[in-house]
Design an enzyme around this catalytic site. Structure first.
Site, mmCIF file in Angstrom:
data_model
loop_
_atom_site.group_PDB
_atom_site.id
_atom_site.type_symbol
_atom_site.label_atom_id
_atom_site.label_comp_id
_atom_site.label_asym_id
_atom_site.label_seq_id
_atom_site.Cartn_x
_atom_site.Cartn_y
_atom_site.Cartn_z
ATOM 1 N NE ARG A 1 -4.138 -1.846 1.934
ATOM 2 C CZ ARG A 1 -4.814 -2.473 2.881
ATOM 3 N NH1 ARG A 1 -4.480 -2.321 4.147
ATOM 4 N NH2 ARG A 1 -5.830 -3.245 2.584
ATOM 5 C CE LYS B 1 -21.712 -17.662 5.365
ATOM 6 N NZ LYS B 1 -21.919 -16.972 6.632
ATOM 7 N N GLY C 1 -11.098 -8.725 -2.531
ATOM 8 C CA GLY C 1 -10.855 -9.668 -1.444
ATOM 9 C C GLY C 1 -9.972 -10.847 -1.759
ATOM 10 N N GLY D 1 -13.348 -4.135 0.257
ATOM 11 C CA GLY D 1 -14.736 -3.718 0.447
ATOM 12 C C GLY D 1 -15.159 -2.660 -0.553
HETATM 13 P P1 AMP Z 1 -15.392 -14.396 0.213
HETATM 14 O O1 AMP Z 1 -14.749 -13.615 1.328
HETATM 15 O O2 AMP Z 1 -16.870 -14.437 0.283
HETATM 16 O O3 AMP Z 1 -14.848 -14.040 -1.122
HETATM 17 O O4 AMP Z 1 -14.992 -15.912 0.496
HETATM 18 C C1 AMP Z 1 -13.679 -16.351 0.499
HETATM 19 C C2 AMP Z 1 -13.626 -17.620 1.288
HETATM 20 O O5 AMP Z 1 -14.468 -18.576 0.677
HETATM 21 C C3 AMP Z 1 -12.243 -18.245 1.327
HETATM 22 O O6 AMP Z 1 -11.771 -18.158 2.634
HETATM 23 C C4 AMP Z 1 -12.484 -19.672 0.904
HETATM 24 O O7 AMP Z 1 -11.835 -20.613 1.728
HETATM 25 C C5 AMP Z 1 -13.985 -19.828 1.048
HETATM 26 N N1 AMP Z 1 -14.514 -20.880 0.172
HETATM 27 C C6 AMP Z 1 -14.306 -21.028 -1.148
HETATM 28 N N2 AMP Z 1 -14.900 -22.136 -1.607
HETATM 29 C C7 AMP Z 1 -15.511 -22.715 -0.556
HETATM 30 C C8 AMP Z 1 -16.283 -23.907 -0.398
HETATM 31 N N3 AMP Z 1 -16.531 -24.712 -1.433
HETATM 32 N N4 AMP Z 1 -16.770 -24.185 0.835
HETATM 33 C C9 AMP Z 1 -16.517 -23.375 1.869
HETATM 34 N N5 AMP Z 1 -15.786 -22.235 1.788
HETATM 35 C C10 AMP Z 1 -15.284 -21.906 0.597
#
Ligand code: AMP
Length: 419
Positions: free
Chosen positions: A58, A221, A377, A400
């Site tokens: 950064r 999610k 992210g 974010g």
């Molecule tokens: P996000 O912050 O929503 O982009 O999610 C990132 C996180 O999603 C990472 O820490 C991954 O380990 C998790 N992730 C990716 N694929 C899966 C999966 N199939 N089941 C559970 N967690 C997951």
């Protein structure tokens, strides 16, 4: 003081007020000679227990903006937050060690004010000479920063002649230094190089992209990405869904997802997105196979199976080889690619192949001339971890902020400079 900033070589007329339709100032069309630039930067760098900077990306990212101001014959007053001191002075979150590190990066001394407002900041800013840099102490030692307090913003504004916002990572916050302060510089506010690059990159993807345009959305999610998905449906030709969120789509289409992460309350939302994609003519790619495990652990037993036939007690933690092949083909056929979110639990070795393969496909497509943006992210962490960041057209610095931008929201920090 605010009306004579433009480079002499440009033919742009200087606007005495913001009511006239003068084009926006940019770093390249601004001459900072004799000016004190108040620059909002993102020096929120990770440090070890002794305050030593452990990742200076950064700080490196703002060097170009600072150097342009200095080489014009201006001076730079840098303001930033560090950590979450919650409106109280916390010596462990002082920007002093970061200012010292910045001096090394800039190859020149950097002055430091022990508070961002008050007598010390005022005196040091007033005494600043062309070519000098002053870093102010952590803005978030004052609760007024995050509250977007107007009087505090005005006090900050009095330190400089021109406001530069180069902190994309906080552009989604209407804080004093990121947004409110801009109103005190009606004709002397602009984006720094880093911020401009982020805005330009998103413009290339969501504005009028070269087609076909493919969006890849992964992560854990659906709930955190609903608005991103909805917004992308309006601009992409193909939408690839991977990661944990894909399980909700698989189940919504009637598949067996075993013990995979599924958001039962979002099955209808997933169906709605599938319908919307159909209506808009967007080709939707959902994983057809998966790497499954009998526990959420690096040491779990693993297997491969169809994405819609995950056995009871097993969970899909990565996309499988057939999905990789299909996703890769879509990516390689694209002229514009946006990637947000990993394809699997890439932090654990047995479940990182999908994310590595997609990162490689994006890099390969980029090499063939596609424009690629990775932002928001964990996909940024993934391309860095796999050493592919320099093979992507643009890797965003704002988690974010990028996510909200991709949701189609107007970021207050951007609107304040454009307005
Ligand atoms: P996000 O912050 O929503 O982009 O999610 C990132 C996180 O999603 C990472 O820490 C991954 O380990 C998790 N992730 C990716 N694929 C899966 C999966 N199939 N089941 C559970 N967690 C997951």
């Amino acid at each position: 003081m605010q009306s004579d900033l433009r480079e002499q070589r440009t033919t742009i007329n200087v606007s005495p007020t913001r009511d006239t339709f003068a084009p926006m100032l940019t770093m390249d069309t601004t001459n900072f000679a004799g000016k004190k630039a108040l620059v909002r930067v993102d020096l929120n760098v990770p440090q070890d227990a002794n305050g030593k900077v452990t990742d200076d990306s950064r700080a490196r990212a703002i060097v170009r903006t600072v150097n342009k101001i200095l080489s014009d014959g201006g001076s730079a007053i840098l303001m930033s937050h560090l950590g979450r001191p919650k409106g109280k002075v916390n010596p462990a979150m002082s920007l002093k060690p970061v200012a010292e590190h910045l001096a090394v990066l800039l190859g020149k001394p950097v002055l430091f004010a022990t508070d961002c407002v008050g007598a010390d900041a005022k005196a040091k800013a007033a005494a600043l000479k062309p070519g000098e840099v002053l870093v102010l102490e952590n803005l978030r030692f004052h609760p007024e920063e995050e509250a977007g307090d107007e009087a505090f913003s005005k006090t900050l504004s009095e330190l400089g002649d021109v406001y530069v916002n180069d902190a994309f990572g906080t552009a989604h916050r209407a804080h004093a230094s990121t947004t409110i302060v801009a109103k005190f510089f009606p004709t002397a506010k602009l984006f720094g190089y880093l911020m401009q690059a982020e805005i330009d990159s998103v413009g290339k993807v969501l504005g009028d992209p070269q087609r076909p345009m493919t969006a890849i959305v992964g992560g854990s999610k659906v709930s955190s990405k609903i608005e991103v998905l909805e917004n992308l449906l309006s601009s992409c030709n193909e939408l690839i869904i991977g990661g944990g969120m894909a399980n909700t789509f698989v189940k919504a289409m009637g598949g067996q997802t075993g013990a995979s992460l599924v958001e039962e309350d979002l099955l209808d939302t997933a169906r709605g997105i599938i319908e919307k994609a159909k209506a808009k003519g967007v080709k939707l790619h959902i994983p057809t196979d998966a790497v499954v495990a009998d526990a959420f652990a690096e040491t779990a037993n693993t297997d491969q199976c169809a994405a819609d036939a995950v056995p009871d007690g097993w969970m899909a933690l990565d996309i499988g080889p057939k999905s990789i092949e299909a996703f890769r083909a879509a990516i390689l056929g694209s002229r514009t690619i946006l990637w947000n979110g990993p394809m699997g639990v890439f932090e654990m070795k047995p479940f990182q192949q999908g994310t590595i393969a997609i990162a490689n496909a994006v890099a390969e497509a980029t090499q063939k001339g596609a424009f690629s943006l990775v932002g928001g992210g964990d996909s940024v962490a993934a391309v860095n971890q796999f050493g592919l960041a320099d093979k992507i057209s643009y890797v965003s610095t704002g988690g974010g902020a990028m996510l909200e931008y991709l949701e189609g929201k107007v970021l207050p920090g951007i609107a304040a400079v454009q307005g």
